[in-house]
Design a protein around this motif. Structure first.
Motif, short mmCIF file in Angstrom:
data_model
loop_
_atom_site.label_atom_id
_atom_site.label_comp_id
_atom_site.label_asym_id
_atom_site.label_seq_id
_atom_site.Cartn_x
_atom_site.Cartn_y
_atom_site.Cartn_z
N ARG A 136 0.83 -1.20 0.00
CA ARG A 136 0.00 0.00 0.00
C ARG A 136 0.87 1.25 0.00
NH1 ARG A 136 -2.99 -0.38 4.52
NH2 ARG A 136 -4.56 -1.57 3.46
N THR A 139 0.62 5.73 -0.76
CA THR A 139 -0.23 6.88 -1.06
C THR A 139 0.20 7.56 -2.36
OG1 THR A 139 1.17 8.32 0.27
CG2 THR A 139 -0.73 7.33 1.35
N GLN A 177 -2.56 7.58 -4.87
CA GLN A 177 -3.64 8.49 -4.49
C GLN A 177 -3.25 9.94 -4.76
OE1 GLN A 177 -6.53 7.02 -3.76
NE2 GLN A 177 -5.45 5.08 -3.95
N GLN A 198 -11.67 10.30 -1.99
CA GLN A 198 -10.65 9.28 -1.81
C GLN A 198 -10.89 8.58 -0.48
OE1 GLN A 198 -7.12 11.90 -2.71
NE2 GLN A 198 -6.77 10.32 -4.26
N PHE A 224 -11.36 4.18 1.21
CA PHE A 224 -11.10 2.74 1.15
C PHE A 224 -12.37 2.00 0.70
CE2 PHE A 224 -7.88 4.34 3.95
CZ PHE A 224 -6.77 3.57 3.68
N ASP A 225 -12.19 0.97 -0.12
CA ASP A 225 -13.22 0.02 -0.53
C ASP A 225 -14.23 0.56 -1.54
OD1 ASP A 225 -14.65 -2.36 -0.68
OD2 ASP A 225 -15.87 -1.88 1.05
N GLY A 254 -4.60 -3.64 -3.82
CA GLY A 254 -5.83 -4.42 -3.81
C GLY A 254 -5.65 -5.83 -4.31
N ASP A 291 -9.20 -2.96 2.79
CA ASP A 291 -7.79 -2.57 2.94
C ASP A 291 -7.24 -1.94 1.66
OD1 ASP A 291 -7.67 -3.49 5.54
OD2 ASP A 291 -7.13 -5.51 4.91
N THR A 292 -8.10 -1.59 0.73
CA THR A 292 -7.66 -1.04 -0.55
C THR A 292 -8.08 0.41 -0.69
OG1 THR A 292 -7.90 -3.23 -1.54
CG2 THR A 292 -7.75 -1.38 -3.05
N GLN A 293 -7.14 1.26 -1.07
CA GLN A 293 -7.43 2.67 -1.28
C GLN A 293 -8.08 2.87 -2.65
OE1 GLN A 293 -4.12 5.34 0.50
NE2 GLN A 293 -3.10 3.49 -0.22
#
Length: 200
Positions: A80, A82, A85, A101, A103-104, A127, A191-193
């Motif tokens: 993971r 950033t 993002q 922005q 998670f999920d 992911g 647990d996925t951005q």
């Protein structure tokens, strides 16, 4: 905008008039809907690829043809970060009316009826599950003849597509008459951005 039925109904499927494979997991498709709406759907690798320019879109092959790029293997899922993002925010959020922005999952829509709108989503490379991007259109229909019984309004799922981890997907919609539009991204995993931007 009030809703009498909050369920999302499925619309008639579109016809793909053009498909372009630009190589390296970057592809573009032009869809024509029975309602007269048209959509441009595009996807690519996060951080590595930007959307096609209007000139590239204006020069696609004839309807029904598909161009082929070089086959490329998928990269291993990254830890993971950033960085993706931040890249999404710097690339797609400037000029956007909404940028979410988290998670999920993510959701955003227009604040008025529009003739054109674009939703852009991304799932982080960390992911392990593909997510689904949905494009919904607000529709109202008469309940009885001459609308004597009033109208019933609801969201219609106009289109949906898969967003692979580490990739972005864009869906632009043209409506012959202004419509409320909504974009949803679901199923990336807790647990996925994820990121979602809307421009209209």
């Amino acid at each position: 905008m009030t809703t009498t039925n909050s369920r999302v109904k499925r619309g008639l499927p579109p016809r793909a008039s053009t498909t372009m494979d630009m190589g390296n997991d970057h592809a573009l498709q032009i869809l024509d809907f029975p309602s007269g709406m048209r959509a441009i759907v595009e996807g690519g690798r996060a951080v590595e690829q930007l959307p096609a320019t209007p000139g590239e879109i204006a020069a696609p092959p004839e309807a029904g043809q598909q161009t082929a790029g070089e086959p490329v293997g998928y990269k291993e899922a990254a830890v993971r970060t950033t960085d993706e993002q931040i890249w999404f925010k710097n690339t797609f959020c400037p000029g956007a009316q909404a940028c979410v922005q988290g998670f999920d999952w993510a959701i955003c829509g227009t604040d008025h009826a529009v003739g054109y709108g674009t939703g852009i989503t991304m799932v982080g490379a960390e992911g392990t599950s593909n997510a689904t991007m949905f494009v919904d259109v607000w529709e109202c229909i008469c309940v009885g003849p001459f609308c004597i019984g009033g109208t019933e309004c609801f969201w219609v799922e106009n289109w949906h597509g898969i967003v692979v981890p580490g990739h972005w997907l864009s869906a632009s919609t043209n409506a012959p008459d202004p419509k409320w539009l909504r974009w949803r991204l679901e199923g990336a995993g807790g647990d996925t951005q994820v990121s979602l931007a809307a421009k209209y």
